[in-house]
Design a protein around this motif. Structure first.
Motif, PDB file in Angstrom:
ATOM      1  N   GLU A 386      -8.950 -57.656  32.546  1.00 23.30           N
ATOM      2  CA  GLU A 386      -9.205 -58.595  33.653  1.00 23.30           C
ATOM      3  C   GLU A 386      -8.232 -59.774  33.672  1.00 23.30           C
ATOM      4  OE1 GLU A 386     -11.696 -57.687  31.614  1.00 23.30           O
ATOM      5  OE2 GLU A 386     -13.211 -56.684  32.831  1.00 23.30           O
ATOM      6  N   ARG A 390       0.751 -65.057  34.967  1.00 27.24           N
ATOM      7  CA  ARG A 390       2.061 -65.108  35.582  1.00 27.24           C
ATOM      8  C   ARG A 390       3.070 -65.355  34.486  1.00 27.24           C
ATOM      9  NH1 ARG A 390       2.363 -65.978  41.145  1.00 27.24           N
ATOM     10  NH2 ARG A 390       4.542 -65.636  40.744  1.00 27.24           N
ATOM     11  N   HIS A 392       6.056 -67.254  33.133  1.00 28.24           N
ATOM     12  CA  HIS A 392       6.639 -68.563  33.401  1.00 28.24           C
ATOM     13  C   HIS A 392       7.996 -68.682  32.734  1.00 28.24           C
ATOM     14  CE1 HIS A 392       2.556 -69.592  34.620  1.00 28.24           C
ATOM     15  NE2 HIS A 392       3.054 -70.658  35.196  1.00 28.24           N
TER      16      HIS A 392
ATOM     17  N   LEU B 257      -8.757 -62.383  43.471  1.00 26.88           N
ATOM     18  CA  LEU B 257      -7.454 -62.143  42.846  1.00 26.88           C
ATOM     19  C   LEU B 257      -6.453 -63.220  43.245  1.00 26.88           C
ATOM     20  CD1 LEU B 257      -5.619 -60.367  41.135  1.00 26.88           C
ATOM     21  CD2 LEU B 257      -5.092 -59.043  43.170  1.00 26.88           C
ATOM     22  N   ALA B 260      -7.192 -66.367  41.416  1.00 22.82           N
ATOM     23  CA  ALA B 260      -6.889 -66.194  39.996  1.00 22.82           C
ATOM     24  C   ALA B 260      -5.388 -66.314  39.781  1.00 22.82           C
ATOM     25  CB  ALA B 260      -7.396 -64.840  39.512  1.00 22.82           C
ATOM     26  N   ALA B 264      -3.309 -68.964  37.465  1.00 20.11           N
ATOM     27  CA  ALA B 264      -2.380 -68.561  36.406  1.00 20.11           C
ATOM     28  C   ALA B 264      -1.014 -69.201  36.626  1.00 20.11           C
ATOM     29  CB  ALA B 264      -2.250 -67.043  36.370  1.00 20.11           C
ATOM     30  N   GLU B 265      -0.675 -69.373  37.903  1.00 18.86           N
ATOM     31  CA  GLU B 265       0.615 -69.959  38.233  1.00 18.86           C
ATOM     32  C   GLU B 265       0.641 -71.442  37.884  1.00 18.86           C
ATOM     33  OE1 GLU B 265       2.563 -70.317  42.508  1.00 18.86           O
ATOM     34  OE2 GLU B 265       2.064 -68.276  41.911  1.00 18.86           O
ATOM     35  N   GLU B 266      -0.446 -72.145  38.244  1.00 18.39           N
ATOM     36  CA  GLU B 266      -0.448 -73.595  38.071  1.00 18.39           C
ATOM     37  C   GLU B 266      -0.757 -74.036  36.653  1.00 18.39           C
ATOM     38  OE1 GLU B 266      -2.684 -75.727  40.926  1.00 18.39           O
ATOM     39  OE2 GLU B 266      -1.731 -74.722  42.616  1.00 18.39           O
ATOM     40  N   PRO B 268      -0.048 -72.786  33.106  1.00 11.90           N
ATOM     41  CA  PRO B 268       0.552 -71.805  32.194  1.00 11.90           C
ATOM     42  C   PRO B 268      -0.234 -71.653  30.885  1.00 11.90           C
ATOM     43  CG  PRO B 268       2.175 -73.417  32.947  1.00 11.90           C
ATOM     44  CD  PRO B 268       0.841 -73.897  33.410  1.00 11.90           C
ATOM     45  N   ARG B 271      -5.983 -69.284  30.216  1.00  7.88           N
ATOM     46  CA  ARG B 271      -6.102 -67.838  30.305  1.00  7.88           C
ATOM     47  C   ARG B 271      -7.012 -67.545  31.491  1.00  7.88           C
ATOM     48  NH1 ARG B 271      -4.420 -64.011  27.388  1.00  7.88           N
ATOM     49  NH2 ARG B 271      -5.784 -62.359  26.678  1.00  7.88           N
ATOM     50  N   VAL B 272      -6.531 -66.720  32.406  1.00 11.98           N
ATOM     51  CA  VAL B 272      -7.274 -66.501  33.643  1.00 11.98           C
ATOM     52  C   VAL B 272      -7.761 -65.053  33.705  1.00 11.98           C
ATOM     53  CG1 VAL B 272      -7.192 -66.645  36.145  1.00 11.98           C
ATOM     54  CG2 VAL B 272      -5.797 -68.184  34.777  1.00 11.98           C
ATOM     55  N   PHE B 273      -9.053 -64.885  33.992  1.00 13.33           N
ATOM     56  CA  PHE B 273      -9.612 -63.542  34.156  1.00 13.33           C
ATOM     57  C   PHE B 273     -10.000 -63.345  35.614  1.00 13.33           C
ATOM     58  CE2 PHE B 273     -10.558 -64.895  29.864  1.00 13.33           C
ATOM     59  CZ  PHE B 273     -10.209 -63.792  29.092  1.00 13.33           C
ATOM     60  N   GLN B 274      -9.604 -62.200  36.176  1.00  8.75           N
ATOM     61  CA  GLN B 274     -10.078 -61.895  37.509  1.00  8.75           C
ATOM     62  C   GLN B 274     -11.342 -61.057  37.341  1.00  8.75           C
ATOM     63  OE1 GLN B 274      -8.508 -58.797  39.805  1.00  8.75           O
ATOM     64  NE2 GLN B 274     -10.210 -59.245  41.178  1.00  8.75           N
ATOM     65  N   PHE B 282     -18.723 -57.758  30.033  1.00  8.09           N
ATOM     66  CA  PHE B 282     -17.519 -58.598  30.102  1.00  8.09           C
ATOM     67  C   PHE B 282     -17.662 -59.829  29.203  1.00  8.09           C
ATOM     68  CE2 PHE B 282     -15.571 -62.343  32.101  1.00  8.09           C
ATOM     69  CZ  PHE B 282     -14.236 -61.987  32.053  1.00  8.09           C
ATOM     70  N   ARG B 285     -17.355 -58.686  25.599  1.00  4.90           N
ATOM     71  CA  ARG B 285     -16.047 -58.128  25.256  1.00  4.90           C
ATOM     72  C   ARG B 285     -14.979 -59.222  25.197  1.00  4.90           C
ATOM     73  NH1 ARG B 285     -12.547 -56.165  28.989  1.00  4.90           N
ATOM     74  NH2 ARG B 285     -14.208 -55.723  30.471  1.00  4.90           N
ATOM     75  N   GLU B 286     -14.999 -60.139  26.151  1.00  8.31           N
ATOM     76  CA  GLU B 286     -13.974 -61.170  26.174  1.00  8.31           C
ATOM     77  C   GLU B 286     -14.410 -62.425  25.412  1.00  8.31           C
ATOM     78  OE1 GLU B 286     -10.992 -60.757  26.986  1.00  8.31           O
ATOM     79  OE2 GLU B 286     -11.146 -58.817  27.994  1.00  8.31           O
TER      80      GLU B 286
END
Lengths: 500, 439
Positions: A386, A390, A392, B257, B260, B264-266, B268, B271-274, B282, B285-286
């Motif tokens: 999941e 990105r 970087h 998505l 998410a 993830a872009e903004e 760094p 940790r991003v989960f969709q 979930f 597991r995570e």
């Protein structure tokens, strides 16, 4: 027939003709040098005449639109480099020099020049007349920052649409969007390139005049500056840098490192007074780290094997590691005779290359950096399906298209390298030239990465002359696709490129 | 002072509630029903109209007003109202509410000519990070550039302080108990007063003292280093950014998505989960359940409620929900979510701070609006100057700290107030004006 093509061939040839026409003026420089040394300028003048006539004819016979599109751009760049090498080959072939008797040899030497490879088929470099020797150096200097980039910078009304031509020719992936107009970008790059070349001539001249190095002279200074900043590697000496003193070797090593740095970064640091861009740039940091690491391994290996000791061990390790990683291709010692581990390290460094936006060839540091991150991400996602992440670079997200382009580039690079090695080894078996596997690997890597020397008879002090014509043609193609970073040539081989 | 308030939503009505007694308040809104409800409860003038219309602003009396508060839920309306107000009456101060942090940045660069811009997202993020910093806290706020912290605790542990008269209890240095709330009664603590289990206490002190209090009351609460945030909307992202800046490991769970990817872009380092994050598989597991705290910043209160309950069930010890409905805070805290934060409430507080006495730099509201904390500069003619603290009249207000030459001092019985001192005062809301007059 023309109706079925998706590519405007007329416009393409029209533009290529124009570029060839202007490029054919380049041999006038060695013509002047030859006259100055009392040699005949005839081959150069003839080359200019033939080149200009061919370019002019091509331009006349085709009718061009005002602009070429993105699609034609790939073809324009690919063809221009093939024709450029032809113009480059003319002076070699037209002289009475026996070493250039074969047209394949002349073409190989010219392609090696413009692509800044530095592999040579000449066996007696000192025997070349000054004009011809200077032409070798000049082709590298012109090819380093790019023929089309130069045309964009100086020609008043070059009919070029968009920045795609520029991006196709500049080494390295375009991660940061260029914000300036194309012409301005091209001018700035060339300005910095000329300034650095001039600086290097000055530094080497000072070394010569202060008597630090008796072998160095103003002529040698110009000749080596012209092939250091494009990370070319042609020398005026058959034994490359070996005969020069330690001071010259260190100075040349420094400028090789400079030539492998992103020019846009240097422009910002020097002209905009932002030296901190170096500290922040992740590619630059990795570039220096890899140079240091490569040199360190060589020092340890050479010292412990007793090949070299003291300052000489450090100097030869640094100079040759820098030379091969930045894809320059000088040698300060015959690393052909170094132990196997050292040879393997040197071949590995050939795959690293310079920074994006430098004159260095091969894969480029930034691609290695990003490929590492891409692989880490893939492995991470295998465990955590999941996770969205990105890639970087320098704290900024990298476009997913570029991420894909980098993966496919590296794949293509390895593929072309493998095919090249295979063809060389098969051909070597056919003519029984005594090429070992490592030599074939090194020859393919060195030509595709635009490095220069290989191992065996094509080693740093040797020549590519013993290769068969077929092998030479294979390597000409490798140098060509390597300089253009494969993709522009590879798209020409797809059906979708030519279809409407 | 005449105050014009644009917008009669949650923020607007909270602002009106806090200001209507002392000021001449006029409220502008398009919704007639909302306005009449407001007019019934509070002594405020109402005008039906568009706040971004010049005619309406004139009608509301912006020309004679001391302050315009534009706090509708729409940024553009607020900004236009403030721009018009500046044109009509340049002397009228303007406060603008925004949901976009970019406007806040532009304002900090002095490119927007307003007197105050309040971003709900930013204020909420700061509130959440304050709660995470002092895990046992119900609510917390900082004063004097972070040198003074005010914290509200529910006492559900802490042998060192329970049942011991306050003057004998080992309370952390540089801190004071400002109030003990027991059921519906409020105890103003004197030396002989005791803290009992189940009390709610308000403490003023240095940040170190606040953390020390937190460890006394909730000994298990160590420093939080791993936070999961549900929802990557603007509030979620702002919170993640503030936490990440403090070096806290942030994980974000977001079902869309597109959002998410933006997260993830903004961010760094996050940790991003969709994923919806609503299924047990979930969460296990995570290792979502191994997080030390979870923040729920989704749009839907009901979803926040469900997710918080689920995550709590799987073992996350500390859950904070960002709620949107005015009454949700009570609902959430009643059913076992540790803390609920209402962005509109927080925004209103920030605006009220500004609207108070110009000498007052900052105000925090506690227990709904029952108490306020003021940060106020003492007038040179104040009668309280020079009196030792132990001899000050007991009025139910308490000076928790003095800011003297930019340094926080936590006063003892022998200390005296000096001219130019800034004091951090805890008081009941209805006594605010008396306190302000005395100082």
């Amino acid at each position: 027939m023309r109706q079925r093509l998706g590519v405007d061939l007329a416009a393409t040839f029209n533009l290529v003709g124009g570029l060839v026409k202007y490029l054919s003026l380049a041999p006038l420089v060695p013509a002047a040098v030859a006259t100055g040394y009392g040699e005949s300028p005839a081959p150069f003048l003839l080359a200019t005449a033939i080149g200009f006539f061919c370019g002019w004819t091509m331009e006349r016979l085709s009718y061009g639109k005002k602009q070429v599109g993105m699609r034609e751009g790939f073809l324009v760049v690919s063809l221009t480099w093939l024709f450029a090498a032809m113009i480059g080959a003319l002076p070699y072939w037209l002289t009475a020099e026996v070493q250039f008797a074969s047209p394949v040899d002349s073409y190989f030497e010219a392609m090696s020049g413009f692509t800044t490879t530095g592999a040579t088929i000449v066996t007696d470099i000192e025997g070349l007349p000054h004009g011809l020797a200077m032409w070798r150096q000049l082709t590298q200097w012109l090819g380093g920052m790019g023929i089309i980039v130069l045309a964009l910078a100086v020609l008043p009304r070059l009919r070029v649409g968009g920045r795609q031509l520029l991006e196709t020719e500049l080494p390295g992936p375009e991660i940061e969007e260029m914000t300036l107009r194309i012409r301005e970008t091209a001018q700035r790059l060339w300005l910095l390139y000329i300034a650095l070349t001039a600086l290097m001539v000055a530094v080497l001249s000072v070394i010569a005049w202060t008597g630090l190095d008796a072998t160095m002279s103003f002529y040698e200074a110009v000749a080596h500056a012209l092939t250091t900043l494009p990370t070319g590697g042609f020398s005026t000496r058959a034994r490359s840098l070996e005969e020069f003193g330690a001071a010259s070797q260190w100075a040349i090593a420094f400028f090789m490192v400079v030539a492998g740095v992103n020019f846009a970064l240097m422009y910002r640091a020097f002209f905009r007074r932002q030296p901190r861009v170096f500290v922040r740039d992740e590619e630059f940091r990795l570039y220096l780290t890899l140079l240091g690491l490569g040199s360190a391994v060589l020092v340890v290996e050479l010292w412990s094997e007793g090949v070299l000791r003291g300052e000489a061990a450090i100097r030869h390790s640094v100079v040759n590691a820098v030379s091969l990683m930045t894809t320059t291709g000088y040698a300060s010692a015959d690393f052909n005779e170094w132990p196997l581990l050292a040879a393997i390290v040197l071949v590995a460094l050939m795959f690293v290359g310079g920074s994006a936006g430098s004159t260095g060839g091969s894969v480029k540091v930034v691609r290695h950096l990003l490929l590492g991150r891409i692989l880490t991400r893939e492995l991470d996602q295998a465990v955590h399906p999941e996770v969205v992440s990105r890639i970087h670079l320098n704290g900024r997200p990298v476009d997913e298209r570029i991420v894909r382009a980098i993966s496919s580039f590296v794949l293509l690079y390895v593929g072309v390298f493998a095919v090249g090695t295979l063809l060389l080894i098969i051909d070597a078996a056919r003519v029984d030239s005594g090429l070992r596997l490592l030599d074939a690997v090194a020859a393919a890597a060195t030509t595709l990465g635009n490095v220069g020397p290989a191992f065996g008879f094509a080693g740093p002090m040797g020549s590519f002359e013993p290769f068969s014509d077929f092998s030479k043609i294979v390597m000409i193609v490798l140098m060509w696709v390597g300089r253009l970073e494969i993709i522009p040539v590879a798209v020409l081989l797809t059906r979708s490129y030519w279809r409407v | 002072m005449k105050i014009v308030v644009i917008g009669a939503g949650q923020v607007g009505s909270t602002v009106v509630e806090a200001l209507h007694n002392e000021h001449d308040v006029t409220v502008v809104d398009l919704d007639e029903q909302r306005l009449s409800a407001l007019a019934e409860r509070y002594d405020a003038g109402v005008i039906v109209g568009n706040g971004a219309s010049r005619r309406t602003l004139e009608e509301a009396g912006v020309r004679n007003a001391g302050l315009l508060i534009a706090c509708t839920s729409r940024d553009e309306i607020n900004i236009i109202a403030a721009i018009f107000s500046k044109k009509i009456a340049p002397a009228t101060k303007t406060v603008v509410r925004t949901t976009n942090e970019e406007y806040l940045e532009i304002w900090h660069e002095r490119e927007l000519d307003f007197d105050l811009i309040v971003s709900s997202e930013r204020e909420t993020a700061l509130a959440v990070s304050g709660l995470i910093g002092v895990p046992a806290a119900r609510q917390t706020d900082v004063f004097a550039d972070g040198q003074v912290q005010i914290v509200e605790f529910d006492v559900d542990g802490g042998q060192r302080v329970i049942g011991v008269p306050l003057r004998e209890a080992e309370i952390p240095p540089d801190s004071k108990v400002a109030s003990i709330i027991r059921g519906d009664s409020i105890v103003v603590p004197r030396g002989e007063e005791k803290i009992e289990l189940g009390d709610r206490i308000i403490v003023i002190g240095s940040p170190e003292a606040a953390q020390a209090w937190s460890t006394i009351i909730a000994p298990a609460g160590r420093r939080v280093e791993d936070v999961v945030i549900y929802g990557a909307g603007r509030t979620g992202l702002a919170t993640a950014r503030v936490l990440a800046e403090q070096g806290i490991k942030v994980r974000i769970v977001e079902p869309s998505l597109e959002r998410a990817r933006t997260a993830a872009e903004e961010l760094p380092d996050a940790r991003v989960f969709q994923a919806s994050g609503m299924d047990a598989e979930f969460i296990e597991r995570e290792n979502i359940n191994k997080a030390q705290a979870a923040v729920f910043a989704m749009r839907d209160d009901a979803k926040n409620h469900y997710a918080a309950t689920l995550v709590k069930l799987h073992g996350v010890p500390y859950t904070i929900a960002i709620v949107h409905d005015a009454h949700s805070v009570e609902v959430f805290e009643r059913v076992g979510i540790d803390r609920a934060v209402n962005p509109r409430m927080i925004t209103a507080e920030e605006i009220v701070r500004f609207a108070h006495d110009p000498r007052t730099q900052q105000v925090t509201m506690l227990e709904g609006n029952r108490f306020e904390i003021l940060d106020i500069t003492v007038r040179p003619e104040s009668k309280l100057l020079g009196t030792p603290f132990r001899d000050l009249p007991r009025t139910g207000a308490l000076i928790g700290a003095i800011v003297r030459e930019s340094e926080a001092v936590f006063p003892h019985g022998d200390d005296v107030l000096l001219p130019g001192d800034r004091v951090i005062v805890f008081t009941e809301s209805k006594r605010v004006s008396i306190v302000e007059q005395a100082l």
